[in-house]
Design an enzyme around this catalytic site. Structure first.
Site, mmCIF file in Angstrom:
data_model
loop_
_atom_site.group_PDB
_atom_site.id
_atom_site.type_symbol
_atom_site.label_atom_id
_atom_site.label_comp_id
_atom_site.label_asym_id
_atom_site.label_seq_id
_atom_site.Cartn_x
_atom_site.Cartn_y
_atom_site.Cartn_z
ATOM 1 N N GLY A 158 11.572 -4.377 3.673
ATOM 2 C CA GLY A 158 12.783 -4.770 2.948
ATOM 3 C C GLY A 158 13.640 -3.572 2.556
ATOM 4 C CD GLU A 217 14.279 -7.022 6.256
ATOM 5 O OE1 GLU A 217 13.666 -7.112 5.173
ATOM 6 O OE2 GLU A 217 14.227 -7.910 7.141
ATOM 7 C CD GLU A 277 8.622 -6.043 7.221
ATOM 8 O OE1 GLU A 277 8.441 -5.139 8.064
ATOM 9 O OE2 GLU A 277 9.649 -6.134 6.516
ATOM 10 C CB ALA A 285 9.550 -7.366 -0.016
HETATM 11 C C1 HXC Z 1 4.211 -3.196 -3.911
HETATM 12 C C2 HXC Z 1 3.915 -0.980 -3.426
HETATM 13 C C3 HXC Z 1 4.617 -1.145 -2.202
HETATM 14 C C4 HXC Z 1 5.135 -2.438 -1.878
HETATM 15 C C5 HXC Z 1 4.001 0.929 -2.377
HETATM 16 N N1 HXC Z 1 3.566 0.301 -3.493
HETATM 17 N N2 HXC Z 1 4.648 0.060 -1.582
HETATM 18 N N3 HXC Z 1 3.731 -1.997 -4.271
HETATM 19 N N4 HXC Z 1 4.895 -3.415 -2.778
HETATM 20 N N5 HXC Z 1 5.834 -2.676 -0.790
HETATM 21 C C6 HXC Z 1 2.815 0.913 -4.613
HETATM 22 C C7 HXC Z 1 1.375 1.205 -4.249
HETATM 23 O O1 HXC Z 1 0.584 0.043 -4.386
HETATM 24 C C8 HXC Z 1 1.028 2.244 -5.265
HETATM 25 O O2 HXC Z 1 0.797 1.640 -6.518
HETATM 26 C C9 HXC Z 1 2.322 3.049 -5.399
HETATM 27 O O3 HXC Z 1 3.356 2.189 -4.913
HETATM 28 C C10 HXC Z 1 2.324 4.308 -4.561
HETATM 29 O O4 HXC Z 1 1.998 3.960 -3.223
HETATM 30 P P1 HXC Z 1 0.814 4.669 -2.389
HETATM 31 O O5 HXC Z 1 0.415 3.713 -1.352
HETATM 32 O O6 HXC Z 1 -0.227 5.199 -3.310
HETATM 33 O O7 HXC Z 1 1.621 5.906 -1.765
HETATM 34 P P2 HXC Z 1 1.340 6.648 -0.381
HETATM 35 O O8 HXC Z 1 -0.129 6.868 -0.192
HETATM 36 O O9 HXC Z 1 2.243 7.821 -0.368
HETATM 37 O O10 HXC Z 1 1.795 5.612 0.760
HETATM 38 C C11 HXC Z 1 3.165 5.256 0.873
HETATM 39 C C12 HXC Z 1 3.338 4.010 1.776
HETATM 40 C C13 HXC Z 1 2.416 2.875 1.280
HETATM 41 C C14 HXC Z 1 2.967 4.385 3.234
HETATM 42 C C15 HXC Z 1 4.804 3.635 1.736
HETATM 43 O O11 HXC Z 1 2.644 2.695 -0.110
HETATM 44 C C16 HXC Z 1 2.666 1.575 1.968
HETATM 45 O O12 HXC Z 1 2.210 1.363 3.094
HETATM 46 N N6 HXC Z 1 3.356 0.666 1.265
HETATM 47 C C17 HXC Z 1 3.615 -0.685 1.769
HETATM 48 C C18 HXC Z 1 4.707 -0.643 2.810
HETATM 49 C C19 HXC Z 1 4.970 -2.041 3.363
HETATM 50 O O13 HXC Z 1 4.071 -2.678 3.937
HETATM 51 N N7 HXC Z 1 6.202 -2.510 3.223
HETATM 52 C C20 HXC Z 1 6.616 -3.805 3.746
HETATM 53 C C21 HXC Z 1 6.431 -4.824 2.682
HETATM 54 S S1 HXC Z 1 6.791 -6.447 3.262
HETATM 55 P P3 HXC Z 1 -0.477 2.059 -7.426
HETATM 56 O O14 HXC Z 1 -0.402 1.086 -8.565
HETATM 57 O O15 HXC Z 1 -1.664 1.946 -6.551
HETATM 58 O O16 HXC Z 1 -0.145 3.469 -7.822
HETATM 59 C C22 HXC Z 1 8.451 -6.534 3.292
HETATM 60 C C23 HXC Z 1 8.994 -7.861 3.739
HETATM 61 C C24 HXC Z 1 10.485 -7.870 3.608
HETATM 62 O O17 HXC Z 1 9.138 -5.622 2.984
HETATM 63 C C25 HXC Z 1 10.999 -9.239 3.466
HETATM 64 C C26 HXC Z 1 12.419 -9.275 3.031
HETATM 65 C C27 HXC Z 1 12.755 -8.715 1.704
#
Ligand code: HXC
Length: 257
Positions: A108, A111, A131, A65
């Site tokens: 997400g 999911e 998460e 998400a």
């Molecule tokens: C917003 C995100 C994002 C996310 C990545 N980006 N994931 N933005 N929400 N979930 C953005 C980064 O900020 C970055 O933007 C760009 O995408 C590239 O990501 P990087 O981190 O630079 O890439 P990398 O180093 O290759 O790392 C990849 C990654 C990391 C390991 C996937 O991005 C990451 O940990 N993302 C978050 C994963 C996460 O926590 N997901 C769960 C979310 S909560 P910029 O502008 O800096 O280039 C969730 C709850 C679900 O899903 C609830 C129900 C729907």
């Protein structure tokens, strides 16, 4: 609805949905989920479409998400917007949904893949629920759908640790269906979609319904539904065609009627 965050196209009987926010690894904002669900419903209504295929692009299927969008939410804003309610509508799609997962399928994003019926992954795909590391937990069905797929004990361990798992580990646990090379993941998923599109559509539909209820209802209830669905198929032209084709030693041509 205009589509800002997904691309769609048809490949014969296969309706495709491509997630399209590559600059943020297809992070799922609320409009994007609305667009995905509306498109699934469009394909459900479109009689030319027999199977739906979903895919990511670039480095990811979807990295979760959209954290930017979510970070200032409060219980009240969530309760009022109820952003996860729209996900429930995916369960009423009766056509097969199969997904090609490349790169990250996290939170997400995982999911969303678990809401699909079949998951094909590229060998470099990474699955996980990070998460816990954000101080929250899965909220769009992850705890339930993963437990259903791989059992509570492994699901709990995986979601508690918040670790990424490789496609092969996910396959071994039974969380996904197939693993292919990175180059072939879309092609293989599309091939599978076309293979399904040749099966009798009503059979696919009633099989999906029966398998879906299997973990929600007592065994006898599930078997009753299965039997009803079996009987119901004998009202279809495809049942006559399938059995006649067998007798005539020729391939069947199913019309979905
Ligand atoms: C917003 C995100 C994002 C996310 C990545 N980006 N994931 N933005 N929400 N979930 C953005 C980064 O900020 C970055 O933007 C760009 O995408 C590239 O990501 P990087 O981190 O630079 O890439 P990398 O180093 O290759 O790392 C990849 C990654 C990391 C390991 C996937 O991005 C990451 O940990 N993302 C978050 C994963 C996460 O926590 N997901 C769960 C979310 S909560 P910029 O502008 O800096 O280039 C969730 C709850 C679900 O899903 C609830 C129900 C729907």
């Amino acid at each position: 609805m205009s589509k800002k965050f997904i691309k769609t196209y048809e490949d014969g009987p296969v309706g495709v949905i491509e997630l399209n926010r590559p600059e943020v690894l297809n992070a799922l904002n609320r409009q994007m989920i609305d667009e995905i669900v509306a498109q699934l419903e469009d394909y459900q209504r479109n009689s030319a479409i027999r199977v739906i295929m979903m895919k990511g692009n670039g480095k990811a299927f979807a990295a979760g998400a959209d954290i930017e969008e979510m970070k200032n939410d409060t219980p009240t804003s969530m309760e009022l917007a109820d952003p996860f309610a729209v996900w429930d509508r995916i369960a009423s799609i009766k056509k097969p949904i199969i997904t090609a997962v490349n790169g990250f399928a996290l939170g997400g994003g995982f999911e969303l893949a678990l809401h699909c019926d079949l998951i094909v992954a590229s060998e470099d795909a990474k699955f996980g629920f990070p998460e816990v590391k954000l101080g929250v937990m899965p909220g769009a069905g992850g705890t339930q759908l993963l437990s259903k797929a791989i059992g509570q004990r492994k699901a709990l361990e995986w979601i508690w640790l918040g670790e990424q798992m490789s496609a092969n580990e996910a396959l071994e646990l039974g969380a996904i269906n197939r693993v292919t090379s990175k180059e072939l993941v879309e092609e293989e998923t599309m091939r599978l979609a076309h293979q399904l599109a040749e099966q009798a559509p009503l059979s696919l539909r009633l099989i999906k319904e029966a398998v879906d209820v299997s973990s929600d209802v007592p065994l006898r209830e599930g078997m009753k539904l299965e039997r009803k669905n079996f009987y119901l198929l004998f009202d279809s032209q495809d049942q006559s065609e399938g059995m006649q084709a067998f007798v005539e030693k020729r391939p069947p041509h199913f019309k979905g009627e």
